[in-house]
Design an enzyme around this catalytic site. Sequence first.
Site, short mmCIF file in Angstrom:
data_model
loop_
_atom_site.label_atom_id
_atom_site.label_comp_id
_atom_site.label_asym_id
_atom_site.label_seq_id
_atom_site.Cartn_x
_atom_site.Cartn_y
_atom_site.Cartn_z
N ASP A 295 -3.26 -2.27 14.26
CA ASP A 295 -4.59 -2.04 13.71
C ASP A 295 -5.27 -0.98 14.57
OD1 ASP A 295 -7.06 -2.37 12.31
OD2 ASP A 295 -6.57 -4.46 11.92
N HIS A 329 -4.09 1.79 12.67
CA HIS A 329 -4.95 2.39 11.64
C HIS A 329 -5.82 3.50 12.22
CE1 HIS A 329 -3.49 -0.44 8.85
NE2 HIS A 329 -4.20 -1.47 9.24
#
Length: 518
Positions: A295, A329
């Site tokens: 993430d 991300h």
Amino acid sequence: MKISRIFQTARSANIEIQDGSIFETEKQYDIFVNDQWYGNTRRVISGIYGLKPDTDYCVRVQCGEESASVEFRTDREFVTLNVRDFGAKGDGVQNDTIYIQAAILACPKDGRVLIPEGTYRITSLFLKDDLRLELAKGAVLSAETDRKLFPVMPGRIEGYDEESEYHLGTWEGNPLPMFSAIITGINVKHVIIYGEGLIDGNANADPDNWWYQAKVKRIAFRPRMIFLNHCEDVVLEGIQVQNSPSWNIHPFFSNHLRFINLTVLNPKDSPNTDGLDPESCRDVEITGVYFSLGDDCIAVKSGKIYMGAKYKTPCEDVLIRQCCMRDGHGSITIGSEMAGGVRNLTVRDCLFLHTDRGLRIKTRRGRGKDAVIDGILFENIRMDHVMTPFVINSFYYCDPDGHTDYVRNKEALPVDERTPEIRTLEFKNIQADNCHVAAAYLYGLPERKIRRVIMDHIHVTYAEDAKQGVPAMLDGIEPCVKMGVFAANIEQLTLRDVTIAGQIGEAFILKDIDRLEK
């Protein structure tokens, strides 16, 4: 070339090689400690361990005829408490939690708790004031994964006066019940956790483990690897953390924090495994940290809506430098839970590799009038294979109402207590090679435009086999590839020496820019 000492304990020190490199040096350097060869390094920030307390040292780094040195004296140490003497076995079989916890609670000021080589099965360890905890080389804190063994930290506890509150658990910016972290600090001061050891959360996607049905609350929400709640003067140095149940390192309403020379690892597909998320914190330094995970590598936050509006505590005075962000991300993200605002964030001399987005801001209507982003500087950054290097998204479609007309509407709506604000952002001296989707996607709110964006000496190239994707997570955007700079709803946009090589279509798509400077 010069070197400096940036941190020390009684048993260790961190040096910085200043030769113009970002994260990794171009040349390999030999390290000598008091004229004895210690090892070699290609890192700008390097740790030296196995030192003696209250002792003078001279550290020299050398490459060929080039050398530099620094002198210092290690800190005083009163006593060492070895967890083996308290009953811990480190055999990977016995649960060693209570034995290590006993050593922590018994440690006096200026003392050291030593976790030597071995594998120590644990659930949660709780920190105390004035603690120095060393994970020696070969030491592994191996976390249990049976959630029934973990304490639950209640999210919001009402005070006796029925007005004040006490918060222990938190989940994505809201006060919610959460399992205690593998390492938990609550209202502690003057803590150092350091060494060459490893903390392994052992999380995976098996049905009885943490990543299975990751968004579902099962008894409580997933624990962090390291959680610092209302702490002061805490340093994490040298250690590696991996396979976290959720966010790896989460400082919460804490101040005066340093994160130095860490390694944070999680698989690319691991859910919500942010690397380091300071939330409503002040005076935070993140230096020489390597991230590779599933993430955002670093996400700067300040509460979703309730916590931000009630406590109005921004995340501020944050310095991030000489770090490497790989996969995940976003390399560095602001938001989206930032209802208390984010101020004075500086990112410089960092390396971003193979992340979806580089410099990423996520906000939306509903975050509130205290959700002010201001004083943001990104400088001297190198990116490679980042899908979209620059993203400012004022329509981020998170939360149950994320796809409602109120959040997604691109027309100007009335400004009220729910309207967030983005003020000043400056991007300087940034090289982004082999990007894929877009060079930059900057989208402010029409009713409260981004006040000022400066892009100075920005150079972007595209990968030959660029992949198609969406540059930002908002409704109404179509997938694209090799798009240039899209900018909308900005009061003042300054573009100085911005070059984009190989875009498809227009290099700059500008909409509703009140003042453009080139």
